[in-house]
Design an enzyme around this catalytic site. Structure first.
Site, PDB file in Angstrom:
ATOM      1  N   GLU A  70      -7.046   5.020   7.575  1.00  6.65           N
ATOM      2  CA  GLU A  70      -6.765   6.436   7.300  1.00  6.65           C
ATOM      3  C   GLU A  70      -7.955   7.095   6.616  1.00  6.65           C
ATOM      4  O   GLU A  70      -8.215   8.293   6.808  1.00  6.65           O
ATOM      5  CB  GLU A  70      -5.474   6.565   6.469  1.00  6.65           C
ATOM      6  N   GLY A 112       1.853   1.933  11.048  1.00  9.82           N
ATOM      7  CA  GLY A 112       2.869   2.985  11.002  1.00  9.82           C
ATOM      8  C   GLY A 112       3.522   3.281  12.345  1.00  9.82           C
ATOM      9  O   GLY A 112       4.196   4.296  12.500  1.00  9.82           O
ATOM     10  N   GLU A 166      -6.408  -4.690  10.048  1.00  7.74           N
ATOM     11  CA  GLU A 166      -5.345  -3.736  10.354  1.00  7.74           C
ATOM     12  C   GLU A 166      -5.683  -2.990  11.638  1.00  7.74           C
ATOM     13  O   GLU A 166      -6.403  -1.979  11.607  1.00  7.74           O
ATOM     14  CB  GLU A 166      -5.198  -2.722   9.216  1.00  7.74           C
ATOM     15  N   HIS A 212      -9.909   1.681   4.530  1.00  9.67           N
ATOM     16  CA  HIS A 212      -8.625   1.765   5.237  1.00  9.67           C
ATOM     17  C   HIS A 212      -8.788   2.716   6.427  1.00  9.67           C
ATOM     18  O   HIS A 212      -9.510   3.712   6.337  1.00  9.67           O
ATOM     19  CB  HIS A 212      -7.542   2.269   4.279  1.00  9.67           C
ATOM     20  N   ASN A 233       0.874  -1.175   0.000  1.00  5.60           N
ATOM     21  CA  ASN A 233       0.000   0.000   0.000  1.00  5.60           C
ATOM     22  C   ASN A 233       0.914   1.227   0.000  1.00  5.60           C
ATOM     23  O   ASN A 233       1.489   1.575   1.023  1.00  5.60           O
ATOM     24  CB  ASN A 233      -0.894  -0.018   1.247  1.00  5.60           C
ATOM     25  N   TRP A 234       1.029   1.834  -1.178  1.00  5.02           N
ATOM     26  CA  TRP A 234       1.976   2.953  -1.313  1.00  5.02           C
ATOM     27  C   TRP A 234       1.450   4.245  -0.707  1.00  5.02           C
ATOM     28  O   TRP A 234       2.189   5.225  -0.629  1.00  5.02           O
ATOM     29  CB  TRP A 234       2.312   3.174  -2.795  1.00  5.02           C
ATOM     30  N   LYS A 235       0.178   4.298  -0.359  1.00 10.85           N
ATOM     31  CA  LYS A 235      -0.414   5.525   0.180  1.00 10.85           C
ATOM     32  C   LYS A 235      -0.088   6.705  -0.765  1.00 10.85           C
ATOM     33  O   LYS A 235      -0.101   6.530  -1.968  1.00 10.85           O
ATOM     34  CB  LYS A 235       0.048   5.751   1.619  1.00 10.85           C
ATOM     35  N   GLY A 295       2.476  -1.205   4.347  1.00 17.18           N
ATOM     36  CA  GLY A 295       2.571   0.213   4.011  1.00 17.18           C
ATOM     37  C   GLY A 295       4.019   0.627   3.841  1.00 17.18           C
ATOM     38  O   GLY A 295       4.650   0.368   2.815  1.00 17.18           O
ATOM     39  N   GLY A 296       4.589   1.243   4.872  1.00 12.54           N
ATOM     40  CA  GLY A 296       5.927   1.836   4.820  1.00 12.54           C
ATOM     41  C   GLY A 296       6.984   0.948   4.171  1.00 12.54           C
ATOM     42  O   GLY A 296       7.728   1.411   3.294  1.00 12.54           O
ATOM     43  N   SER A 322       2.647  -2.322  10.532  1.00 15.58           N
ATOM     44  CA  SER A 322       4.065  -2.464  10.873  1.00 15.58           C
ATOM     45  C   SER A 322       4.652  -3.825  10.507  1.00 15.58           C
ATOM     46  O   SER A 322       5.442  -4.397  11.255  1.00 15.58           O
ATOM     47  CB  SER A 322       4.293  -2.151  12.360  1.00 15.58           C
TER      48      SER A 322
HETATM   49  P1  PGA Z   1       2.334   0.140   7.735  1.00 13.47           P
HETATM   50  O1  PGA Z   1       0.920   0.456   7.058  1.00 13.47           O
HETATM   51  O2  PGA Z   1       2.840  -1.150   7.161  1.00 13.47           O
HETATM   52  O3  PGA Z   1       3.195   1.322   7.386  1.00 13.47           O
HETATM   53  O4  PGA Z   1       2.095   0.025   9.226  1.00 13.47           O
HETATM   54  C1  PGA Z   1      -0.015  -0.555   6.769  1.00 13.47           C
HETATM   55  C2  PGA Z   1      -1.247   0.043   6.129  1.00 13.47           C
HETATM   56  O5  PGA Z   1      -1.669   1.132   6.519  1.00 13.47           O
HETATM   57  O6  PGA Z   1      -1.842  -0.560   5.196  1.00 13.47           O
END
Ligand code: PGA
Length: 261
Positions: A100, A176, A170, A98, A13-15, A237-238, A216
């Site tokens: 966010e 994050g 999640e 998601h 997930n590149w956001k 994500g990250g 994470s």
């Molecule tokens: P993260 O994000 O791996 O940076 O914790 C996961 C996500 O939000 O899909």
């Protein structure tokens, strides 16, 4: 109950990251580094790179998708994007709900339900993201929150409608933060998600659905998470922004079945 073989699916997930040039460079190198034992891979990318990436990747095992969409078919919704436009650009799937989107953009369970119905109508494979926040986790409300998120999102839909559904658990407190949930915590929640799916639909349906974990995830915790029987994949994500880190996870050549014996 008989165990069903589910594919292991890793989604990056590149956001809100990567220009067209950066994205093309990433997938070109990714493509060159995959082998027949790599896990199934999906990339949830910014809208602006769906079309070029899909063009570049159309012959490979990597699927490109979006991170959000609007619940309407079209209309006066400045700044929004429709399912038909994502399909047109080559998206194969879409993340919905998601955390966010839920917390920063105030998406409700009702909105996520409407988006999911629209994705199903357009045959864009939905990835429904669910998860409790820290206060809910500490208050022992994980199951209540998740049950409500799943049942409201999937209301009025049939097993056939949802044949391409992926569920992503999640926990908001793990996203994050560098604090992944432990494999045992995640396994329990995933088993619970499967129970909910079985009660809403059927055991056979619940056994078929891929349930990913996100929050994470990194090179060291990935294989411990994937060793659990109900963790069928990861939403990253990250760590997915770095090709080197992402490749270490998707090319781990690790067999879940070998691990389980
Ligand atoms: P993260 O994000 O791996 O940076 O914790 C996961 C996500 O939000 O899909």
């Amino acid at each position: 109950m008989d165990e069903v073989e589910r594919p292991i699916m890793i989604t990056g997930n590149w956001k809100m990251h990567k220009t067209v040039e950066e994205a093309l460079d990433f997938v070109e190198k990714l493509d060159a580094s995959l082998n027949e034992r790599s896990y199934r891979i999906r990339l949830a990318v910014p809208y602006t790179v769906i079309y070029p990436l899909n063009k570049q990747l159309s012959q490979t095992q990597v699927a490109i998708g979006a991170q959000n969409m609007n619940e309407a078919s079209e209309g006066a919704f400045t700044g929004e994007i429709a399912a038909s436009m994502l399909l047109d650009a080559g998206a194969k799937f879409v993340l919905l709900g998601h955390s966010e989107r839920r917390t920063i953009y105030l998406e409700t369970n009702e909105m996520i339900h409407a988006k999911l119905k629209k994705a199903v109508q357009y045959k864009l494979a939905p990835v429904l993201c669910v998860g409790e926040n820290l206060a809910q986790y500490q208050a022992g409300q994980t199951q209540t929150v998740i049950e409500e998120q799943i049942s409201s999102a999937l209301k009025d839909l049939t097993e056939q409608d949802l044949s391409d559904l992926v569920l992503a658990y999640e926990p908001v407190w793990a996203i994050g933060t560098g604090e992944s949930a432990t494999p045992e915590i995640v396994q329990n929640v995933h088993a619970f998600c499967r129970q909910i799916l079985a009660s809403l639909f059927s055991d056979a349906f619940a056994q078929k659905i891929v349930i990913q974990y996100g929050g994470s995830v990194n090179r060291s915790n990935a294989r411990h998470l994937l060793a659990q029987p109900d963790i069928d994949g990861l939403l990253i994500g990250g760590v997915s922004l770095s090709l080197e880190n992402f490749l270490e996870i998707v090319n781990d050549n690790y067999s879940k079945n070998q691990q389980r014996v």
